[in-house]
Structures are given as structure tokens and as C-alpha cells.
Design an enzyme around this catalytic site. Structure first.
Site, mmCIF file in Angstrom:
data_model
loop_
_atom_site.group_PDB
_atom_site.id
_atom_site.type_symbol
_atom_site.label_atom_id
_atom_site.label_comp_id
_atom_site.label_asym_id
_atom_site.label_seq_id
_atom_site.Cartn_x
_atom_site.Cartn_y
_atom_site.Cartn_z
ATOM 1 N N GLN A 103 -18.080 20.451 -40.745
ATOM 2 C CA GLN A 103 -19.323 20.482 -39.983
ATOM 3 C C GLN A 103 -19.685 19.096 -39.463
ATOM 4 O OE1 GLN A 103 -21.011 22.529 -43.645
ATOM 5 N NE2 GLN A 103 -22.358 23.362 -42.088
ATOM 6 N N HIS A 121 -18.616 21.920 -35.422
ATOM 7 C CA HIS A 121 -19.829 21.440 -34.771
ATOM 8 C C HIS A 121 -19.518 20.406 -33.690
ATOM 9 C CE1 HIS A 121 -22.694 22.694 -38.302
ATOM 10 N NE2 HIS A 121 -22.231 23.705 -37.616
ATOM 11 N N CYS A 132 -20.866 19.707 -13.628
ATOM 12 C CA CYS A 132 -19.583 20.137 -13.058
ATOM 13 C C CYS A 132 -18.546 20.478 -14.119
ATOM 14 C CB CYS A 132 -19.052 19.074 -12.103
ATOM 15 S SG CYS A 132 -18.514 17.547 -12.929
#
Length: 257
Positions: A103, A121, A132
Site C-alpha cells: 500500500q 496505491h 491528455c
């Protein structure tokens, strides 16, 4: 009830049920000097996460988010892998750990030498343009932060978003799908330094248990999942993992002898 045990007991589980999948949380990084999030001394005790670490905050005022994230990135990069990170890399090389699901966004596992790291994460090594969809590397962003307060997309000049999961965002689909698959296939899942409070990652141990695997915890504090674990090692993760790696190296040498 879980069995509270020692690093020696965890080494035995690794030998009997490994190679393990290791799930790591903020407690792995606190021993490298990186604050956790939810403790009384944690990051969220000082700043509102919905002001500096949510996708809504970023869309509303990306420069305000970068006022907080810029110094945080430098702080994460200044930290060094601790003995626990190095131990996991050693255990992977020995064949006792298959992969690390983390994590943490600080890249300490890869810097310590772990090769199969699933970053559920995200991480600070990648940045994305919400305009873009172009991406930028950490080196490119660090160069920009030397001359401006918020890095911009080279293609369209939109302020770049850190490639980490913010509040209000879903986890990376491919990374979490692999984490789930690894958890289901694991003979042993070891949660290290995680409070197991953040979903959907907190559901991974249940995937292992449902599939017939063994679940173990290494953590300083009790978690809500201690009762589901075969073994709980209470203590500092760096010390416990370093001891496990040392014992398994010795055991491997004895077997070879």
C-alpha cells in the site's frame, strides 16, 4: 483465536506454507522515518486529507495540492529502506517470498531489491496528465520542481497529478486484480505493518483464507483481523523480518550441508 508467536514461528510458517505473499502497509515505512497516516502522530493529524490528497481537491486547486505533495515527495526519497525491506528482498531471492503487495507509495521495496512488487496505491515514480493522459517520470518532475511550484505536462501544460491513489479514486485495476489473484493462490499471506483498515486491500486476507491458505500478521498494534490469523507476531516489522530472513538463511545452509 490467533496464536501470538515469534519470528521463529513465522519462519516455520514460511518453510511449511511458502512461498508467501507479503502485504505491507505504512508500518513498514515508519521504521524508515516516514510518518504513518492514522496514528495520533500521523500525517492526517496535521492536515485534512480531503484538502491535499483527494481527487476533488486536485481538480479544484492542483497548486494547493502540490504545495503539500512537493515536500512530501522529497521526504519519501530521502528515506532509506530499513532492515525489513532488505529482509523481504532476501526472502524473495531465497524463494520464501513470491511477491510483495504494498500500500506504500515510497518505492522502498524496489530500492531494497524486491523484484516482484505490486503497488496497489500507485507510487511516486510516475505522474499523469489528466488533460491528455500523457505521463512523466520522477526525474522529469523533480527537475521541474526545482524551478516551479507544480510540474506541468510537456504536451499540454496541464499540471501533472502524482501517480498515487487519492481519496475518491479507484485503485489501479490491473494492480489490484493481480493482488487478488496472488492472495487467492497464496499458501501463506503475511500482512506486515498494516492496520488492515483501508479497503479494498483489507479484504485480501479473506481471499487467502477462503482459498484454504494461511494468514499471519506482523504488527506493532492489534488489528481487527487478529482473530482470523494463524499467527500474530507483535513487534517492529524490521526486527522481526530481519530475524526471519537470518533464520531461513541458516536453515538453508544447514539443509545444503
Amino acid at each position: 483465536m490467533p496464536r501470538t508467536g515469534t519470528a521463529e514461528d513465522l519462519a516455520t510458517l514460511l518453510r511449511e506454507h511458502g512461498p508467501a505473499i507479503v502485504l505491507t502497509g505504512a508500518g513498514m515505512s515508519t521504521e524508515s522515518g516516514i510518518p504513518d497516516f492514522r496514528s495520533a502522530q500521523g500525517i492526517w493529524a496535521e492536515v485534512d486529507p480531503f484538502e491535499v490528497a483527494s481527487i476533488d481537491a486536485f481538480r479544484r486547486d492542483p497548486r494547493r495540492v502540490w504545495q503539500w505533495y512537493g515536500p512530501r515527495i522529497h521526504g519519501l526519497l530521502a528515506a532509506e529502506p530499513n532492515a525489513g525491506h532488505h529482509a523481504l528482498a532476501s526472502l524473495e531471492r531465497q524463494g520464501h517470498v513470491r511477491a510483495v503487495v504494498t500500500q506504500n507509495i515510497d518505492t522502498l521495496h524496489t530500492r531494497a531489491g524486491s523484484e516482484d512488487v505490486v503497488e496497489v496505491h500507485g507510487s511516486i515514480r510516475r505522474f499523469v496528465c489528466l488533460g491528455c493522459r500523457a505521463t512523466a517520470s520522477l526525474d522529469e518532475v523533480l527537475a521541474q520542481l526545482e524551478v516551479r511550484d507544480a510540474p506541468e505536462c510537456a504536451a499540454c501544460a496541464t499540471i501533472l497529478k502524482p501517480g498515487v491513489v487519492m481519496f475518491g479514486e479507484l485503485l489501479p485495476v490491473d494492480a489490484f486484480a493481480r493482488a487478488e489473484a496472488l492472495a487467492r493462490e497464496a499458501g501463506l499471506l503475511v500482512a506486515v505493518g498494516s492496520s488492515l483498515q483501508v479497503w479494498p486491500v483489507a479484504g485480501l486476507p479473506a481471499e487467502t483464507i477462503r482459498a484454504g491458505g494461511v494468514f499471519a500478521i506482523v504488527n506493532d498494534e492489534p488489528t481487527a483481523y487478529d482473530g482470523d490469523a494463524r499467527l500474530v507476531v507483535r513487534g517492529r516489522s524490521a526486527e522481526a523480518l530481519a530475524r526471519v530472513a537470518e533464520m531461513l538463511v541458516e536453515a538453508g545452509a544447514a539443509d545444503d550441508g
